[in-house]
Design a protein around this motif. Structure first.
Motif, PDB file in Angstrom:
ATOM      1  N   UNK A  71      -2.745  11.451  -3.676  1.00  0.00           N
ATOM      2  CA  UNK A  71      -2.637  12.499  -2.569  1.00  0.00           C
ATOM      3  C   UNK A  71      -1.349  12.802  -2.434  1.00  0.00           C
ATOM      4  N   UNK A  72      -0.952  13.720  -1.959  1.00  0.00           N
ATOM      5  CA  UNK A  72       0.525  14.219  -1.688  1.00  0.00           C
ATOM      6  C   UNK A  72       0.679  14.819  -0.128  1.00  0.00           C
ATOM      7  N   UNK A  73       1.767  14.829   0.307  1.00  0.00           N
ATOM      8  CA  UNK A  73       1.985  15.413   1.685  1.00  0.00           C
ATOM      9  C   UNK A  73       3.220  16.227   1.476  1.00  0.00           C
ATOM     10  N   UNK A  74       3.054  17.485   1.183  1.00  0.00           N
ATOM     11  CA  UNK A  74       4.356  18.190   0.934  1.00  0.00           C
ATOM     12  C   UNK A  74       5.365  18.394   1.940  1.00  0.00           C
ATOM     13  N   UNK A  75       4.812  18.387   3.371  1.00  0.00           N
ATOM     14  CA  UNK A  75       5.564  18.368   4.606  1.00  0.00           C
ATOM     15  C   UNK A  75       6.508  17.387   4.699  1.00  0.00           C
ATOM     16  N   UNK A  76       5.931  16.294   4.198  1.00  0.00           N
ATOM     17  CA  UNK A  76       6.739  14.858   4.556  1.00  0.00           C
ATOM     18  C   UNK A  76       7.451  14.394   3.137  1.00  0.00           C
ATOM     19  N   UNK A  77       7.302  15.293   1.968  1.00  0.00           N
ATOM     20  CA  UNK A  77       7.847  14.629   0.748  1.00  0.00           C
ATOM     21  C   UNK A  77       7.292  13.325   0.267  1.00  0.00           C
ATOM     22  N   UNK A  78       5.948  13.260   0.371  1.00  0.00           N
ATOM     23  CA  UNK A  78       5.460  11.821   0.086  1.00  0.00           C
ATOM     24  C   UNK A  78       4.044  12.063  -0.744  1.00  0.00           C
ATOM     25  N   UNK A  79       4.002  11.017  -1.665  1.00  0.00           N
ATOM     26  CA  UNK A  79       2.894  11.091  -2.658  1.00  0.00           C
ATOM     27  C   UNK A  79       2.400   9.422  -2.404  1.00  0.00           C
TER      28      UNK A  79
END
Length: 123
Positions: A71-79
């Motif tokens: 999964x990824x969270x593009x608001x946090x630049x995380x995968x």
């Protein structure tokens, strides 16, 4: 130069769960397919999972389907890579990688790599 930094590896028991995280300093993070790969001792690096730039589509290597979730969270630049029901065969160094494209088209598109995080599954 984009930097990827993995975290979350460790020593766990067979059947346990672990979540890996990868942070990116890429300003246009959502423009790139992200993936996880792994390399076990004396083996070649292999694909584990990937997620498109939007997060709308995911892909998995057969042996991890149903056990791992990318999964990824593009608001946090995380995968992330959630790993459940871990097996001893999952023992490897896990690498986060960024593709050159938004869609996950080809494994050769992954050109940016993190330093890796060790996952050891003990029986």
């Amino acid at each position: 130069q984009v930097h990827l930094v993995e975290s979350g590896g460790g020593l766990v028991q067979v059947g346990d769960s672990l979540r890996l995280s990868c942070s990116s300093d890429e300003r246009t993070f959502s423009n790139y397919c992200m993936g996880w790969f792994r390399q076990a001792p004396r083996k070649e690096r292999e694909f584990v999972a990937a997620v498109t730039g939007s997060g709308g589509r995911t892909y998995y290597e057969d042996s991890v389907k149903g056990r791992f979730t990318i999964s990824r969270d593009n608001t946090k630049n995380m995968v992330y890579l959630q790993m459940n029901s871990l097996k001893s065969d999952d023992t490897a160094v896990y690498y986060c990688a960024a593709s050159a494209y938004r869609l996950c088209v080809d494994l050769t598109d992954f050109g940016t790599w993190g330093q890796g995080t060790q996952v050891t599954v003990s029986s």
